[in-house]
Design an enzyme around this catalytic site. Structure first.
Site, mmCIF file in Angstrom:
data_model
loop_
_atom_site.group_PDB
_atom_site.id
_atom_site.type_symbol
_atom_site.label_atom_id
_atom_site.label_comp_id
_atom_site.label_asym_id
_atom_site.label_seq_id
_atom_site.Cartn_x
_atom_site.Cartn_y
_atom_site.Cartn_z
ATOM 1 N N GLN A 11 9.907 75.535 50.960
ATOM 2 C CA GLN A 11 8.843 76.168 50.191
ATOM 3 C C GLN A 11 8.240 77.336 50.967
ATOM 4 O O GLN A 11 8.050 77.264 52.180
ATOM 5 C CB GLN A 11 7.762 75.144 49.861
ATOM 6 C CG GLN A 11 6.749 75.623 48.840
ATOM 7 C CD GLN A 11 5.878 74.494 48.329
ATOM 8 O OE1 GLN A 11 6.185 73.326 48.531
ATOM 9 N NE2 GLN A 11 4.786 74.823 47.665
ATOM 10 N N SER B 121 12.343 71.066 55.408
ATOM 11 C CA SER B 121 11.466 70.337 54.491
ATOM 12 C C SER B 121 12.167 70.146 53.145
ATOM 13 O O SER B 121 13.165 69.444 53.053
ATOM 14 C CB SER B 121 10.119 71.070 54.349
ATOM 15 O OG SER B 121 9.196 70.324 53.597
ATOM 16 N N LEU B 122 11.667 70.791 52.100
ATOM 17 C CA LEU B 122 12.316 70.750 50.793
ATOM 18 C C LEU B 122 13.806 71.043 50.892
ATOM 19 O O LEU B 122 14.628 70.480 50.163
ATOM 20 C CB LEU B 122 11.633 71.775 49.881
ATOM 21 C CG LEU B 122 12.440 72.306 48.696
ATOM 22 C CD1 LEU B 122 12.531 71.254 47.628
ATOM 23 C CD2 LEU B 122 11.831 73.588 48.174
ATOM 24 N N ARG C 113 8.406 65.122 43.717
ATOM 25 C CA ARG C 113 7.898 65.262 45.084
ATOM 26 C C ARG C 113 6.770 66.289 45.137
ATOM 27 O O ARG C 113 5.715 66.052 45.733
ATOM 28 C CB ARG C 113 9.046 65.686 46.003
ATOM 29 C CG ARG C 113 8.676 65.953 47.470
ATOM 30 C CD ARG C 113 9.945 66.405 48.202
ATOM 31 N NE ARG C 113 9.757 66.571 49.631
ATOM 32 C CZ ARG C 113 9.459 67.713 50.224
ATOM 33 N NH1 ARG C 113 9.252 68.808 49.490
ATOM 34 N NH2 ARG C 113 9.353 67.783 51.546
ATOM 35 N N HIS D 127 3.292 67.235 55.265
ATOM 36 C CA HIS D 127 3.857 66.628 56.472
ATOM 37 C C HIS D 127 2.783 66.126 57.436
ATOM 38 O O HIS D 127 2.904 66.261 58.649
ATOM 39 C CB HIS D 127 4.814 67.605 57.165
ATOM 40 C CG HIS D 127 5.956 68.018 56.296
ATOM 41 N ND1 HIS D 127 6.960 67.141 55.934
ATOM 42 C CD2 HIS D 127 6.239 69.196 55.679
ATOM 43 C CE1 HIS D 127 7.820 67.759 55.149
ATOM 44 N NE2 HIS D 127 7.398 69.007 54.963
ATOM 45 N N GLN E 74 10.120 61.722 55.586
ATOM 46 C CA GLN E 74 9.914 63.161 55.742
ATOM 47 C C GLN E 74 8.595 63.635 55.141
ATOM 48 O O GLN E 74 7.972 64.581 55.633
ATOM 49 C CB GLN E 74 11.086 63.911 55.081
ATOM 50 C CG GLN E 74 11.073 65.404 55.287
ATOM 51 C CD GLN E 74 11.507 66.151 54.037
ATOM 52 O OE1 GLN E 74 10.794 66.174 53.041
ATOM 53 N NE2 GLN E 74 12.675 66.763 54.089
#
Length: 333
Positions: A21, A104-105, A129, A218, A267
């Site tokens: 992102q 991440s994503l 998510r 996170h 995660q």
């Protein structure tokens, strides 16, 4: 999980990297969409899976809608999947990488590229998510900040000091959220604790800037989102992986489909260990990487971790032209 020794035996010298992102932009990969039937097919599947014209939003905006977490996450995954489909259409013999990873994503995009997730399951999961992450913390409660000029140990120590002080009064938390590259670490948590950590970092020779984000990604505040995602993942079948994907949460490779869901859940409220991921890849003999999807963020971050790592960002037909020579130089074609 594969051992480092077994990876060294079977891995090529290339990796596939997928952005997260923040890499979104209106019109991203438009030229690829126009030029590739395979890319258009991916987008048609995405829109059917979501029951809405996400492609229209990506191509034409408005930008403020695209940047919403619930839209940005499936949009980036879909764009990365469409670019990879176009690459495979252009180069039917495109070799698989030795390792894959996503920021991440982007870990979902990496898993999709390895065959663990379908396009449909992937975009539905990241839509869920994104919504769960957005809803986990009320607006204004959490914050994130980028800290420059301090190493990982120093930033961790700052967060620990501030959190210990806050726990005695307010119970607020602040933790490292993204270990992106040497001297660039993102922290996240309660807004007051993050602001305090920014101030403390400044007294220790660092520079910090609060980021314009919608939630403290996170961080421990994302625990409700992790539980919500766990329920969504329970409805999805994970297929065998064609190559190992390095997980964000532990910076270690995984090719066991039975562990994928656990790693994705962890995660959500765990730190992204990107610097460790790139160092691990380099230790395993990776010399070249394709950044597949919008933007060039990972190329910049990764080269700051390992200076001699060659990264080619591919998103449009012009960049596709560079792929054969790039892979030839890596010895994989």
């Amino acid at each position: 999980m594969l051992s480092p020794a077994s990876i060294s035996k079977e891995a090529g010298r290339t990796a596939w990297l997928f952005p997260g992102q923040g890499s979104q932009s209106v019109g991203m990969a438009k030229e690829t969409l126009l030029a590739s039937a395979a890319a258009r097919d991916v987008w048609a599947r995405v829109d059917r899976a979501l029951g809405e014209p996400l492609q229209e939003l990506v191509m034409n905006g408005p930008e403020e809608s695209l940047t919403l977490t619930a839209n940005a996450q499936p949009a980036i995954l879909a764009t990365s999947a469409a670019v990879l489909a176009a690459l495979r259409e252009r180069f039917p013999d495109l070799p698989l990488p030795g390792l894959g990873a996503g920021h991440s994503l982007g870990e979902y995009s990496a898993l999709l590229s390895a065959g663990a997730l379908s396009v449909e399951d992937g975009v539905r999961l990241v839509r869920a998510r994104g919504l769960a992450m957005q809803e986990a913390v009320p607006p204004g409660v959490g914050a994130m900040a980028a800290v420059m000029g301090l190493d990982a140990d120093a930033v961790t120590a700052v967060c620990q000091q501030v959190e210990e002080e806050e726990q005695a009064t307010s119970g607020e938390v602040v933790r490292p959220a993204n270990f992106n590259s040497p001297g660039q670490i993102v922290i996240a948590g309660h807004a007051k604790a993050v602001a305090r950590a920014v101030a403390v970092a400044g007294t220790r020779g660092g520079k910090a800037k609060v980021l314009n984000v919608s939630a403290p990604f996170h961080s421990p505040l994302m625990a409700p989102a992790a539980r919500a995602l766990e329920k969504q993942l329970a409805q999805v079948t994970i297929a065998p992986l064609a190559f190992p994907v390095v997980a964000n949460v532990d910076a270690r490779p995984n090719r066991d489909e039975g562990r994928v869901k656990e790693l994705l859940v962890r995660q959500v409220d765990g730190a992204v260990r990107w610097e460790e991921t790139i160092r691990f890849m380099h230790e395993q003999g990776i010399t070249h990487a394709l950044e597949i999807g919008p933007g060039k963020v990972l190329a910049g971050l990764s080269r700051r971790v390992v200076k001699d790592l060659k990264v080619l960002s591919v998103c449009d037909p012009k960049s596709f032209d560079e792929v054969p020579a790039f892979l030839s130089a890596a010895g994989t074609s």
